[in-house]
Every structure is written in structure tokens, then in C-alpha cells.
Design a protein around this motif. Sequence first.
Motif, PDB file in Angstrom:
ATOM      1  N   ILE A   1       0.516  -1.380  -0.132  1.00 53.87           N
ATOM      2  CA  ILE A   1      -0.036  -0.029   0.005  1.00 53.87           C
ATOM      3  C   ILE A   1       0.955   1.241   0.007  1.00 53.87           C
ATOM      4  CG2 ILE A   1      -1.732   1.342   1.255  1.00 53.87           C
ATOM      5  CD1 ILE A   1      -2.489  -1.545   2.508  1.00 53.87           C
ATOM      6  N   ASP A   2       0.481   2.174  -0.778  1.00 57.32           N
ATOM      7  CA  ASP A   2       0.995   3.479  -0.893  1.00 57.32           C
ATOM      8  C   ASP A   2      -0.029   4.663  -0.564  1.00 57.32           C
ATOM      9  OD1 ASP A   2       2.743   5.716  -1.241  1.00 57.32           O
ATOM     10  OD2 ASP A   2       3.068   5.068  -3.469  1.00 57.32           O
ATOM     11  N   ILE A   3       0.120   5.463   0.232  1.00 60.36           N
ATOM     12  CA  ILE A   3      -0.834   6.420   0.760  1.00 60.36           C
ATOM     13  C   ILE A   3      -0.164   7.640   0.808  1.00 60.36           C
ATOM     14  CG2 ILE A   3      -2.706   7.306   2.089  1.00 60.36           C
ATOM     15  CD1 ILE A   3      -2.357   4.071   3.527  1.00 60.36           C
ATOM     16  N   TRP A   4      -0.761   8.936  -0.019  1.00 59.64           N
ATOM     17  CA  TRP A   4       0.159  10.067   0.001  1.00 59.64           C
ATOM     18  C   TRP A   4      -0.880  11.341  -0.514  1.00 59.64           C
ATOM     19  CZ3 TRP A   4       0.049   7.319  -4.291  1.00 59.64           C
ATOM     20  CH2 TRP A   4       0.056   7.817  -5.541  1.00 59.64           C
ATOM     21  N   GLU A   5      -0.738  12.399  -0.045  1.00 58.11           N
ATOM     22  CA  GLU A   5      -1.532  13.640  -0.324  1.00 58.11           C
ATOM     23  C   GLU A   5      -0.573  13.898  -1.358  1.00 58.11           C
ATOM     24  OE1 GLU A   5      -1.340  15.607   3.276  1.00 58.11           O
ATOM     25  OE2 GLU A   5      -3.176  14.477   4.121  1.00 58.11           O
ATOM     26  N   PRO A   6      -1.281  14.138  -2.613  1.00 57.79           N
ATOM     27  CA  PRO A   6      -0.501  15.025  -3.723  1.00 57.79           C
ATOM     28  C   PRO A   6      -0.044  16.245  -3.349  1.00 57.79           C
ATOM     29  CG  PRO A   6      -2.435  14.128  -4.668  1.00 57.79           C
ATOM     30  CD  PRO A   6      -2.350  13.886  -3.113  1.00 57.79           C
ATOM     31  N   ASN A   7       1.393  16.685  -3.898  1.00 54.49           N
ATOM     32  CA  ASN A   7       2.077  17.948  -3.771  1.00 54.49           C
ATOM     33  C   ASN A   7       1.606  19.029  -4.570  1.00 54.49           C
ATOM     34  OD1 ASN A   7       3.927  20.043  -3.754  1.00 54.49           O
ATOM     35  ND2 ASN A   7       5.314  18.671  -2.632  1.00 54.49           N
ATOM     36  N   GLY A   8       0.544  19.746  -4.276  1.00 54.61           N
ATOM     37  CA  GLY A   8       0.081  20.705  -5.064  1.00 54.61           C
ATOM     38  C   GLY A   8       1.246  21.843  -5.710  1.00 54.61           C
ATOM     39  N   THR A   9       2.284  21.985  -4.969  1.00 56.25           N
ATOM     40  CA  THR A   9       3.304  22.789  -5.478  1.00 56.25           C
ATOM     41  C   THR A   9       3.940  22.176  -7.002  1.00 56.25           C
ATOM     42  OG1 THR A   9       3.794  23.374  -3.355  1.00 56.25           O
ATOM     43  CG2 THR A   9       5.160  24.444  -4.958  1.00 56.25           C
ATOM     44  N   THR A  10       4.315  20.967  -6.810  1.00 57.70           N
ATOM     45  CA  THR A  10       4.923  20.195  -7.989  1.00 57.70           C
ATOM     46  C   THR A  10       3.796  20.125  -9.024  1.00 57.70           C
ATOM     47  OG1 THR A  10       5.895  18.689  -6.193  1.00 57.70           O
ATOM     48  CG2 THR A  10       6.114  18.082  -8.610  1.00 57.70           C
ATOM     49  N   LEU A  11       2.549  19.755  -8.769  1.00 58.04           N
ATOM     50  CA  LEU A  11       1.659  19.580  -9.673  1.00 58.04           C
ATOM     51  C   LEU A  11       1.432  21.058 -10.563  1.00 58.04           C
ATOM     52  CD1 LEU A  11      -1.173  17.401  -7.926  1.00 58.04           C
ATOM     53  CD2 LEU A  11       0.401  17.005  -9.831  1.00 58.04           C
ATOM     54  N   LEU A  12       1.207  22.070  -9.702  1.00 53.39           N
ATOM     55  CA  LEU A  12       1.085  23.631 -10.278  1.00 53.39           C
ATOM     56  C   LEU A  12       1.956  23.648 -11.548  1.00 53.39           C
ATOM     57  CD1 LEU A  12      -0.921  25.257  -9.322  1.00 53.39           C
ATOM     58  CD2 LEU A  12       0.539  26.374  -8.020  1.00 53.39           C
ATOM     59  N   ASN A  13       3.007  22.954 -11.664  1.00 57.51           N
ATOM     60  CA  ASN A  13       4.008  23.476 -12.699  1.00 57.51           C
ATOM     61  C   ASN A  13       3.923  22.334 -13.817  1.00 57.51           C
ATOM     62  OD1 ASN A  13       5.405  25.470 -11.308  1.00 57.51           O
ATOM     63  ND2 ASN A  13       6.666  24.052 -10.100  1.00 57.51           N
TER      64      ASN A  13
ATOM     65  N   ASN B   1      -5.439  16.217   3.411  1.00 59.17           N
ATOM     66  CA  ASN B   1      -6.781  15.304   3.873  1.00 59.17           C
ATOM     67  C   ASN B   1      -7.491  14.877   2.759  1.00 59.17           C
ATOM     68  OD1 ASN B   1      -6.521  15.776   6.589  1.00 59.17           O
ATOM     69  ND2 ASN B   1      -7.713  17.511   6.552  1.00 59.17           N
ATOM     70  N   SER B   2      -6.658  14.787   1.392  1.00 58.76           N
ATOM     71  CA  SER B   2      -7.397  14.120   0.331  1.00 58.76           C
ATOM     72  C   SER B   2      -6.111  13.338  -0.238  1.00 58.76           C
ATOM     73  CB  SER B   2      -7.572  15.348  -0.757  1.00 58.76           C
ATOM     74  OG  SER B   2      -8.612  16.203  -0.149  1.00 58.76           O
ATOM     75  N   PRO B   3      -6.030  12.065   0.464  1.00 59.44           N
ATOM     76  CA  PRO B   3      -4.923  11.060  -0.061  1.00 59.44           C
ATOM     77  C   PRO B   3      -5.489  10.294  -1.265  1.00 59.44           C
ATOM     78  CG  PRO B   3      -6.019  10.215   1.741  1.00 59.44           C
ATOM     79  CD  PRO B   3      -6.630  11.531   1.219  1.00 59.44           C
ATOM     80  N   ASN B   4      -4.370  10.050  -2.052  1.00 60.98           N
ATOM     81  CA  ASN B   4      -4.230   9.070  -3.100  1.00 60.98           C
ATOM     82  C   ASN B   4      -4.045   7.774  -2.511  1.00 60.98           C
ATOM     83  OD1 ASN B   4      -5.086  10.079  -5.775  1.00 60.98           O
ATOM     84  ND2 ASN B   4      -2.947  10.624  -6.229  1.00 60.98           N
ATOM     85  N   VAL B   5      -4.802   6.606  -2.974  1.00 61.99           N
ATOM     86  CA  VAL B   5      -4.125   5.390  -2.464  1.00 61.99           C
ATOM     87  C   VAL B   5      -3.911   4.245  -3.707  1.00 61.99           C
ATOM     88  CG1 VAL B   5      -5.034   3.220  -1.232  1.00 61.99           C
ATOM     89  CG2 VAL B   5      -6.009   5.677  -0.479  1.00 61.99           C
ATOM     90  N   VAL B   6      -2.738   3.801  -3.203  1.00 64.14           N
ATOM     91  CA  VAL B   6      -2.512   2.724  -4.492  1.00 64.14           C
ATOM     92  C   VAL B   6      -2.119   1.428  -3.661  1.00 64.14           C
ATOM     93  CG1 VAL B   6      -0.767   1.938  -6.008  1.00 64.14           C
ATOM     94  CG2 VAL B   6      -1.616   4.427  -6.189  1.00 64.14           C
TER      95      VAL B   6
END
Lengths: 423, 423
Positions: free
Chosen positions: B54-66, B79-84
Motif C-alpha cells: 500500500i502507498d498512501i500520499w497527499e499529492p503535492n500541489g506545488t509540484t503539480l502546479l508546474n 486530507n485528500s490522499p491518493n491510495v495505491v
Amino acid sequence: MGDQKEMIRRWIKQNRGKGIRLLKKLVQEPSLQGNEGSSQAIVIEKCRELGLEIDIWEPNGTTLLNHPYFVSPRNNFMNSPNVVGVLKGSGGGKSLLLNGHIDVVPEGDKANWEYDPYSAEVKDGKLYGRGSTDMKGGNVALLLALEAIKEMGIRLKGDVIFQSVIEEESGGAGTLAAILKGYKADGAIIPEPTNMKIFPKQQGSLWFKVHVRGRSAHGGTRYEGVSAIEKSMIVIKHLLKLEMIRNASISDPLYNNTPIPVPINIGKINGGNWPSSVPDLVTIEGRMGVAPEETIDNAKTEMNKWLRKLPEIDPWFLDYPVELDWFGARWVPGTIDPEHELLHLLRKSFKEVKETEPVIEASPWGTDGGLLTAVGEIPTLVFGPGTTEVAHYPNEYIELDRMFEVAEIIACTILAWCEVSED
Amino acid sequence: MGDQKEMIRRWIKQNRGKGIRLLKKLVQEPSLQGNEGSSQAIVIEKCRELGLEIDIWEPNGTTLLNHPYFVSPRNNFMNSPNVVGVLKGSGGGKSLLLNGHIDVVPEGDKANWEYDPYSAEVKDGKLYGRGSTDMKGGNVALLLALEAIKEMGIRLKGDVIFQSVIEEESGGAGTLAAILKGYKADGAIIPEPTNMKIFPKQQGSLWFKVHVRGRSAHGGTRYEGVSAIEKSMIVIKHLLKLEMIRNASISDPLYNNTPIPVPINIGKINGGNWPSSVPDLVTIEGRMGVAPEETIDNAKTEMNKWLRKLPEIDPWFLDYPVELDWFGARWVPGTIDPEHELLHLLRKSFKEVKETEPVIEASPWGTDGGLLTAVGEIPTLVFGPGTTEVAHYPNEYIELDRMFEVAEIIACTILAWCEVSED
């Protein structure tokens, strides 16, 4: 009377400063609906100064509510007094009612105004501010006319009834209350912003809403739905066709220079709630013009019948008929006999003062003249110094020269209509 | 493998209660944007039970923004984690990505729902609730497929990567974050609500706003103004013509049964602010479909160029050109080689389970499959148990039989694609 007219002309010329000061004070009071008190206080003060018999009262909403011509968003008129000032004549002359409304429409976004809407700034012969053109400038013209007559020591035979009413902008509850209180006269003049045209006929109007239905679906499969926006386009076209038909039947020469005598204006549209959904409801709001000789009921019936024809254009409307609501304000149309003596005298006075023939037209909008005609049975003319183009808009203004010209023309009309007492 | 398939079928049949309970729990958590945590907790618990990595993480908005493909109304995913959850294979087989989104769209007015939107009521074989069809039912089908494989003691050669992502409904930031984290595979299936059709091609879409100008005037003299509502009718017709032209050029047989493959939907209209004024501004909002082989940029350019042609229809637009804004969400189109092995295997599994040929079409809407294809370079199919007709609407539901059928079809496809290890 020639001398008297000359005296009046001179007095007005010498007292321009007084007139401008009065208009400034009135414009500086934002007499929005529910807030007319402080503006009316200035009017009352002026009426006292002129020695008029003064009547001040807050219309009774409960009584008005039962009257078929009552239209207002409210029925409590606390702090919204009507003011009437009567200049009693010596007797034997015709009476004249001079009616102006004190309420103004909201100023909207102040950012669109070059000067503060209640600053009453004067620049290049224009006084700026909400209500300057619609219609405090007209009211001041009335008061100046009366002041000039008083200052010249002229005594009239007929009564002059000056009215500063509330609520014109919401359908005329103030004028209706004054009629019901018994104020009648042999004729009336309302100095609404006609840009110095004389309006012997006044268009009425009423507001409507049409709800147009569709059927929702996802935007990606929009063909599974029915767009209320596309259906509303059919409805709008249909309404414009009704406008065409209604106007084609108007042959009144007073409308010769008016491209669309009684327009149907679509003023608002709102529909749908998501970019990628098929909209299932659109609401359009508009204003329907009512011809001077037409009744409100007739106009309503025509539109109602016309909308019932929609299924002939698109069977969709058979299962989903549009809904028609009459809402908000309404102005009763009005008309005067084209041979009426008051029209003749106003025209003559105009010519004497302006040295040119006045433009005589039918009005493109309603005024309290409709109520004076229909309920008060008072032949009414609309003639004033402001201009429609700036009424209700940012940077509303009035040309001060026009205000003084109207004061003079109305003073001369009063002398001729009410007649000067020889006592 | 025939035996294994039969065992899976039996297991799913015997464990319907388990599947329904899981779906109920998921639907009962309103996983609206920003509130996905508690729903993901249920998914995580299930993944642990299945023994996935299992991998759980909250996406990094700053990285995505670019990132050029990032579209979201927010860039903080606290509080909006992705789950794999990864089911590791023994090696030597092809990997498969199973992607479902956990976020749901708002329920709207609860008064329009027969049952509470988060009650997960079951009636007549249907489970009701927001997110049941779009797409928690699909997600449960994926988890059931994995559970059946585990319970039958089947070991796979290739990896299965299960993803429960956030943000699909706002343009795919969750899936984009998973791609950027390195999750790739030889093929992918997304069980969005296709009503059990297989979509090898997916339409993209983007939202637009068009501002149409008019010139204000009083409604009684409407001929002195220019109605932005009437002008917007020209713009809408023009856009519908663009839709016609764009769709006429689509000859893909996968669109044979689709009346308008890539629609331009006008979803909202707003204009004017007073019934008796001529409206000077109308804003329309809509969704533009993007063909599977088209780029977002190409679609934008086409619409932009097309709107620049408006002055040829009406010179008004020369002085008052419409303004076009791209705003809100956007879904990248996607497509897979029609001869792709994964499509062949899914089709075969469908036939085995349903004993009929599947309908193979191009999707009428976008999914995260566009990002998987364009950014992740993963051949992707969309195939799921829900139905578009009820997605995003009140009384959303899923037919439970379809969910179990999809679970079985996907389990069989996994066996065939990832291959069963003989160890």
C-alpha cells in the motif's frame, strides 16, 4: 399678460442661483424608496416659503392594497410621506395639477460614476447626480414657476395643486394615494424627462417573466436532453414577432418618429447551472409596452394568447408549455384629447419662450400620468427638462438651462390656464 | 484456466453480500472534493485485507502546479490522499493498472432525492446514492476481482496496480500525481459508468465561457440600444454550426451510434440586470467535446478561430468582439490501438461471462484515461457497471448485478493479461 410674462422671465433669470441651490439640496438627499423623508422635508420648507396650503401624509398601505391599480413591492409607507401644496385661486378659473415624483432609482455601482451620485456637482452648465434628470430638475422647475408667480404678486383664478409624490419608480402608489385622497384638477402636467418634448400620450408598461423548460442530460450526450437555452431562443423570436405585429397596427402620427412605439424588451436571461449539463430551465424577464389607448388587461391577454401559439412552431411546447408571470412594476398608459386646451396652451407657451415649435410625441415609457388619467380622470401632459438617455444610468445629469426654460414655460402656461385674477 | 474462472464466478456469487456491504460503506461516506479521507480509509482497510503493497500520499500541489496537464480548483490536497495497492506478480507477465476515482460530485438539492444521497439504500437490485454509479460501484468491482483471485489462491505473473484516486471530477489531479509518482503499467482499465460498453476511445472535454456585449438603453426605447441577448443568440447558433462542422469530419466507426460524437454543449446563460433595460452583457458557459485523436490545443484553436469569424455574420462583432475564456475543468482525450491485446482479452472475457458480444464505442465524456494515455503512455480501456444517465443526477443508483458481472469480467481479464503463475 405680456408684461407679466416678461417679469417672470426676468425673475427666473435673476434667480438661477436660487434654483440651482434648491436642486443641489434635493439631489444631495438620496431619496431612494423608503428614504424619501429628508428630501420631502426640503420640498415642504419650500412650499411653506411659497405660502401654499400644505398636506403631508404617509399613504395607508392597507387601503391601497385593495385598490385594483395599486402596484408596489411594499405596503408600509412609514417615513415615505406624500407632500401636496395648494396655491388657492380666487375662483372662477381652471385648476392645474403639477405632479413630480421625489423617489429615485438606486445609483448602482458607484465606480461607474465620475462624481459621487449624491454630490450634485455642477460642471459646464450641467448638474450631475442620481435624480437630477429623473426628476428633481423637473420638480424644481415647478417650484420656480410658482415662486416666480408669487414674487411677481400675480393672483390666479384657478387653483394650482403642486404634488411631490413617492413611489413613481415602483408603479405609482404615491400618485394613486393622492388621487384617492381627493386631489383632482381640470388638467395636469408632469415634468418627467421628456427632453422638452410634449407627450400628450403615454405608453404604459408591465413586467413579465417567462419560464422555458428543457430536459437535462450530460453535456457529452447532449442529444439525450433538450436544451432550455435553445428553446428560449424560439420563445424570444416569438416575442419579437409579437412586438412586430402589435406595432404594425399602430398608426398614430405621434409615433411617426418612433422606430418601435411599444417595444417588448427582453431585459434578462438566466438558465442552466452547469457548463456540461443540458439546461432544463431558462427564465427570461422583460418589459412589455402598452399603447396609450390600450388597457393593461388587453396587453396581458395578447401576450398570453401569443405564447399559447408556441406549440404550432415547436411541438415541444405542447408538453412543456412556457409559464408566464406578471411581476414587479406596472405603469398604466394615458392619453389626452389632441385638441385639448391645455395642450394648446403649453404649446403656445413653449413657442413664446423657445421661439420654435415643440416636438409633440407619444412617450416611450410610462409615468404617473397613466394613473392621473385612468383613475383620476385628469387630462395629463408630460413635459420636462431632463433626458431619458441619462435617467437610471450612471452620471445622470440635467442641463440647467433646460430646467429654467421649463420653469418659464410652465409659469406662462399656468397664467393662461388658471387665468390671472384682476382683483 | 477454465476451472479458475469457474471458481471465481462461484466465489463472487457466494460473496455478493460482502460486495454490497463494501459499496454501502463507501457510498455512506460523502467523499466530496476535500473530504475523501474517510472513504479512502475504507479502501485502505480493504487493500490491507487483500495483502496489497500500500502507498498512501497527499499529492503535492506545488509540484503539480508546474505540470502542463494539471487542472484543479485547488493546489492543497491535505486530507485528500491518493491510495495505491499493488498485487505483486511473480515476474514475467504484463502489468495491469486498475484505476477508479473516489471523489463524487455534490448531491445538489436533497429534496430531489427519493432516499438520502448518502443512505446507500438498496431496493429492487439497485443501490442508491451519490457516487454509487460514478464510480464507487466500479471500484468495488475491481476490489472484488482482486479478492476473488486472492481467495482462490491464484498467483499472477504480472503486477496488478489498484488505484483509488482523488479529483477525477475536477480534471484528474489525483491520477496525474500517481503517474508522476511513477506508477505505470502495460495496460489500464477504468471502470467508469459505461453501462458495460467498452470504450477504447475517450472523448476529452474542456469548459469555456463566452462574453457577448451589447449596448444598454431604456427598454421603452430599446431601439437605441443593442441587445446582448439577441447577439448571444447569434453566437450560440454559430457555436452549434461549429459543432456540426467538427462532427461532420468524424468518420470513426466507434461513433456510428452516436448522434453527435463530440458535442458543444451550452450549459449556462446569464445576462442583463433589469427587465426594462436593454442588456449589455451576456455570458454563456459550455463544454466542448474533444475528439479522441485530437489535442486540447487544437480544439481551443478551432473555437477561437471560429469565433473570430463572427464579424462576417454581424459587423457588430467587429467593434465588440466576444471574449473567450477557458476555465474550470478539462479532460484530456485518449485512445488505444483497436487491435490492442488488452481490448481483445476484455472483449473475450465479456463474451464468456455475458454470453454476448460487448458494445464497443467511443466515450461521450472524458475520464482519467486521457491522462493515463497522454502523460503515462499507458494503453487504457474504460469499462464499468454504472450508467451515465444517472451519474451526477439525483437518485443516482447502480444495478448490483452489473457490478458483480464487471467484477467477474475484470478478474478473468486479469488472469489472461497478467497470466497465472505455475509456481
